[in-house]
Design a protein around this motif. Structure first.
Motif, PDB file in Angstrom:
ATOM      1  N   ASP A 179       0.965  -1.210  -0.004  1.00  0.00           N
ATOM      2  CA  ASP A 179       0.029   0.061   0.210  1.00  0.00           C
ATOM      3  C   ASP A 179       0.742   1.255  -0.016  1.00  0.00           C
ATOM      4  O   ASP A 179       0.180   2.368   0.034  1.00  0.00           O
ATOM      5  CB  ASP A 179      -0.936   0.009   1.198  1.00  0.00           C
ATOM      6  N   HIS A 180       2.082   1.217   0.064  1.00  0.00           N
ATOM      7  CA  HIS A 180       2.977   2.380  -0.211  1.00  0.00           C
ATOM      8  C   HIS A 180       4.250   2.133  -0.722  1.00  0.00           C
ATOM      9  O   HIS A 180       4.633   0.804  -0.746  1.00  0.00           O
ATOM     10  CB  HIS A 180       2.952   3.078   1.078  1.00  0.00           C
ATOM     11  N   ALA A 181       5.260   3.105  -0.962  1.00  0.00           N
ATOM     12  CA  ALA A 181       6.619   2.547  -1.312  1.00  0.00           C
ATOM     13  C   ALA A 181       7.511   1.708  -0.281  1.00  0.00           C
ATOM     14  O   ALA A 181       6.988   1.853   0.704  1.00  0.00           O
ATOM     15  CB  ALA A 181       7.510   3.935  -1.815  1.00  0.00           C
ATOM     16  N   THR A 182       8.421   0.879  -0.683  1.00  0.00           N
ATOM     17  CA  THR A 182       9.237   0.464   0.164  1.00  0.00           C
ATOM     18  C   THR A 182      10.334   1.223   0.276  1.00  0.00           C
ATOM     19  O   THR A 182      11.038   1.637  -0.786  1.00  0.00           O
ATOM     20  CB  THR A 182       9.598  -0.958  -0.385  1.00  0.00           C
ATOM     21  N   THR A 183      10.644   1.464   1.577  1.00  0.00           N
ATOM     22  CA  THR A 183      11.630   2.449   1.890  1.00  0.00           C
ATOM     23  C   THR A 183      12.892   2.101   2.519  1.00  0.00           C
ATOM     24  O   THR A 183      12.667   1.188   3.571  1.00  0.00           O
ATOM     25  CB  THR A 183      11.182   3.657   2.436  1.00  0.00           C
ATOM     26  N   ILE A 184      14.141   2.219   2.283  1.00  0.00           N
ATOM     27  CA  ILE A 184      15.358   2.014   2.989  1.00  0.00           C
ATOM     28  C   ILE A 184      16.091   3.336   3.330  1.00  0.00           C
ATOM     29  O   ILE A 184      16.530   3.946   2.394  1.00  0.00           O
ATOM     30  CB  ILE A 184      16.373   1.072   2.227  1.00  0.00           C
ATOM     31  N   PHE A 185      16.062   3.387   4.706  1.00  0.00           N
ATOM     32  CA  PHE A 185      16.842   4.625   5.150  1.00  0.00           C
ATOM     33  C   PHE A 185      18.439   4.011   5.228  1.00  0.00           C
ATOM     34  O   PHE A 185      18.833   3.108   6.023  1.00  0.00           O
ATOM     35  CB  PHE A 185      16.609   5.151   6.372  1.00  0.00           C
ATOM     36  N   LEU A 186      19.482   5.109   4.739  1.00  0.00           N
ATOM     37  CA  LEU A 186      20.854   4.857   4.837  1.00  0.00           C
ATOM     38  C   LEU A 186      21.532   5.845   5.632  1.00  0.00           C
ATOM     39  O   LEU A 186      21.433   6.987   5.331  1.00  0.00           O
ATOM     40  CB  LEU A 186      21.296   4.544   3.542  1.00  0.00           C
ATOM     41  N   ASN A 187      21.896   5.591   6.730  1.00  0.00           N
ATOM     42  CA  ASN A 187      22.435   6.306   7.811  1.00  0.00           C
ATOM     43  C   ASN A 187      24.189   6.295   7.773  1.00  0.00           C
ATOM     44  O   ASN A 187      24.532   5.031   7.661  1.00  0.00           O
ATOM     45  CB  ASN A 187      21.951   6.247   9.281  1.00  0.00           C
ATOM     46  N   GLY A 188      24.823   7.347   8.245  1.00  0.00           N
ATOM     47  CA  GLY A 188      26.195   7.347   8.242  1.00  0.00           C
ATOM     48  C   GLY A 188      26.868   8.397   7.738  1.00  0.00           C
ATOM     49  O   GLY A 188      26.232   9.044   6.918  1.00  0.00           O
ATOM     50  N   ASP A 189      28.138   8.742   8.170  1.00  0.00           N
ATOM     51  CA  ASP A 189      28.936   9.865   7.830  1.00  0.00           C
ATOM     52  C   ASP A 189      29.401  10.013   6.110  1.00  0.00           C
ATOM     53  O   ASP A 189      29.231   8.688   5.732  1.00  0.00           O
ATOM     54  CB  ASP A 189      30.021   9.933   8.435  1.00  0.00           C
ATOM     55  N   LEU A 190      30.025  11.027   5.543  1.00  0.00           N
ATOM     56  CA  LEU A 190      30.329  10.890   4.431  1.00  0.00           C
ATOM     57  C   LEU A 190      31.404   9.794   4.081  1.00  0.00           C
ATOM     58  O   LEU A 190      32.256   9.807   5.209  1.00  0.00           O
ATOM     59  CB  LEU A 190      31.222  12.418   4.060  1.00  0.00           C
ATOM     60  N   GLY A 191      31.350   9.247   3.127  1.00  0.00           N
ATOM     61  CA  GLY A 191      32.279   8.141   2.999  1.00  0.00           C
ATOM     62  C   GLY A 191      31.951   6.759   3.792  1.00  0.00           C
ATOM     63  O   GLY A 191      32.889   5.852   3.591  1.00  0.00           O
TER      64      GLY A 191
ATOM     65  N   ASP B  37       7.930  15.841  -5.357  1.00  0.00           N
ATOM     66  CA  ASP B  37       6.779  15.062  -5.489  1.00  0.00           C
ATOM     67  C   ASP B  37       6.818  13.868  -4.466  1.00  0.00           C
ATOM     68  O   ASP B  37       6.476  12.848  -4.657  1.00  0.00           O
ATOM     69  CB  ASP B  37       6.280  14.671  -6.829  1.00  0.00           C
ATOM     70  N   ILE B  38       7.557  14.280  -3.370  1.00  0.00           N
ATOM     71  CA  ILE B  38       7.888  13.066  -2.790  1.00  0.00           C
ATOM     72  C   ILE B  38       6.659  12.067  -2.148  1.00  0.00           C
ATOM     73  O   ILE B  38       6.619  11.175  -1.719  1.00  0.00           O
ATOM     74  CB  ILE B  38       8.569  13.772  -1.072  1.00  0.00           C
ATOM     75  N   GLU B  39       5.447  12.877  -1.734  1.00  0.00           N
ATOM     76  CA  GLU B  39       4.242  12.202  -1.255  1.00  0.00           C
ATOM     77  C   GLU B  39       3.917  11.235  -2.368  1.00  0.00           C
ATOM     78  O   GLU B  39       3.572  10.104  -2.091  1.00  0.00           O
ATOM     79  CB  GLU B  39       3.148  13.154  -1.181  1.00  0.00           C
ATOM     80  N   GLU B  40       3.977  11.689  -3.690  1.00  0.00           N
ATOM     81  CA  GLU B  40       3.612  10.809  -4.845  1.00  0.00           C
ATOM     82  C   GLU B  40       4.547   9.542  -4.825  1.00  0.00           C
ATOM     83  O   GLU B  40       4.144   8.379  -4.995  1.00  0.00           O
ATOM     84  CB  GLU B  40       3.490  11.627  -6.102  1.00  0.00           C
ATOM     85  N   VAL B  41       5.799   9.877  -4.602  1.00  0.00           N
ATOM     86  CA  VAL B  41       6.887   8.841  -4.850  1.00  0.00           C
ATOM     87  C   VAL B  41       6.597   7.797  -3.537  1.00  0.00           C
ATOM     88  O   VAL B  41       6.786   6.688  -3.677  1.00  0.00           O
ATOM     89  CB  VAL B  41       7.983   9.472  -4.417  1.00  0.00           C
ATOM     90  N   LEU B  42       6.304   8.160  -2.480  1.00  0.00           N
ATOM     91  CA  LEU B  42       6.046   7.439  -1.356  1.00  0.00           C
ATOM     92  C   LEU B  42       4.916   6.617  -1.273  1.00  0.00           C
ATOM     93  O   LEU B  42       4.836   5.472  -0.514  1.00  0.00           O
ATOM     94  CB  LEU B  42       6.468   8.202   0.246  1.00  0.00           C
ATOM     95  N   ASN B  43       3.924   7.033  -1.865  1.00  0.00           N
ATOM     96  CA  ASN B  43       2.580   6.465  -1.889  1.00  0.00           C
ATOM     97  C   ASN B  43       2.518   5.350  -2.884  1.00  0.00           C
ATOM     98  O   ASN B  43       1.598   4.350  -2.745  1.00  0.00           O
ATOM     99  CB  ASN B  43       1.426   7.354  -2.172  1.00  0.00           C
ATOM    100  N   ASN B  44       3.532   5.312  -3.814  1.00  0.00           N
ATOM    101  CA  ASN B  44       3.195   4.181  -5.006  1.00  0.00           C
ATOM    102  C   ASN B  44       4.213   2.787  -4.560  1.00  0.00           C
ATOM    103  O   ASN B  44       5.407   2.917  -4.317  1.00  0.00           O
ATOM    104  CB  ASN B  44       3.999   4.874  -6.208  1.00  0.00           C
ATOM    105  N   PRO B  45       3.240   1.681  -4.411  1.00  0.00           N
ATOM    106  CA  PRO B  45       3.963   0.484  -3.965  1.00  0.00           C
ATOM    107  C   PRO B  45       4.941   0.066  -4.971  1.00  0.00           C
ATOM    108  O   PRO B  45       5.739  -0.991  -4.786  1.00  0.00           O
ATOM    109  CB  PRO B  45       2.738  -0.502  -3.820  1.00  0.00           C
ATOM    110  N   ASP B  46       4.918   0.511  -6.227  1.00  0.00           N
ATOM    111  CA  ASP B  46       5.947   0.039  -7.299  1.00  0.00           C
ATOM    112  C   ASP B  46       7.086   0.904  -7.153  1.00  0.00           C
ATOM    113  O   ASP B  46       8.213   0.337  -7.971  1.00  0.00           O
ATOM    114  CB  ASP B  46       5.399   0.362  -8.624  1.00  0.00           C
ATOM    115  N   ASN B  47       7.269   1.688  -5.902  1.00  0.00           N
ATOM    116  CA  ASN B  47       8.661   2.353  -5.843  1.00  0.00           C
ATOM    117  C   ASN B  47       9.581   1.821  -4.687  1.00  0.00           C
ATOM    118  O   ASN B  47       9.045   1.247  -3.915  1.00  0.00           O
ATOM    119  CB  ASN B  47       8.443   3.673  -5.623  1.00  0.00           C
TER     120      ASN B  47
END
Ligand code: ADP
Ligand code: MG
Length: 148
Positions: free
Chosen positions: A27-39, A99-109
């Protein structure tokens, strides 16, 4: 789960492994957060993931454009890979221009987000969150929650 990789290729291989363990949301996009310093290896991870999804274009860091969109092949589990880097955002509101909302709402993303802390307040909980730490020139610690 805590893993140490000793070169770029191992980080890319881990991306492919993690991709296989993530459940696609219906029902929404699959998201992966990537944390960490530069490099720390976030973009390297994104390259590995894109490769695993069959992207043949060169993946370059979206630091200056904030967002890059890759159309995936018909047999991929998602239709688009969206790679975002929020490092240069000054306000979280700037994301709405993309258009982040549109991006995040689409389960194909499938959406990869570097520097999610810059915009966390406007994002829902991610499907997966990964923390990258620089240990030495070739070693990175990669921590994430195991999904199965
Ligand atoms: P970030 O997106 O977090 O700023 P990058 O992935 O762009 O980081 O850069 C990581 C750099 O570290 C690259 O130059 C890569 O070749 C190097 N590197 C060395 N060892 C590793 C490793 N184990 N995993 C990932 N990158 C590594
Ligand atoms: Mg990066």
């Amino acid at each position: 789960m805590n893993i140490e990789t000793s070169n770029e290729e191992e980080t890319k291989a881990l991306a492919s492994e993690i991709l296989n363990s993530i459940k696609k949301s219906s029902d929404h996009a699959t998201t992966i957060f990537l944390n960490g310093d530069l490099g720390a290896g976030k973009t390297t991870f994104a390259k590995g993931l894109a490769g695993a999804l069959g992207v043949t274009e060169e993946i370059t860091s979206p630091t200056f454009v904030i967002q890059k969109i890759y159309k995936l092949k018909a047999d991929a589990p998602f239709k688009k890979l969206i790679h975002m880097d929020c490092y240069r955002l000054k306000t979280k509101e700037e994301l709405f221009v993309l258009d982040i909302e549109e991006v995040l709402n689409n389960p194909d993303n499938l959406v990869l987000i570097e520097w999610p802390d810059k915009v966390r307040e406007i994002l829902a909980k991610p499907s997966e969150e990964i923390d990258f730490t620089f240990i030495d020139e070739n070693t990175r610690k990669i921590a994430y929650a195991e999904k199965n």
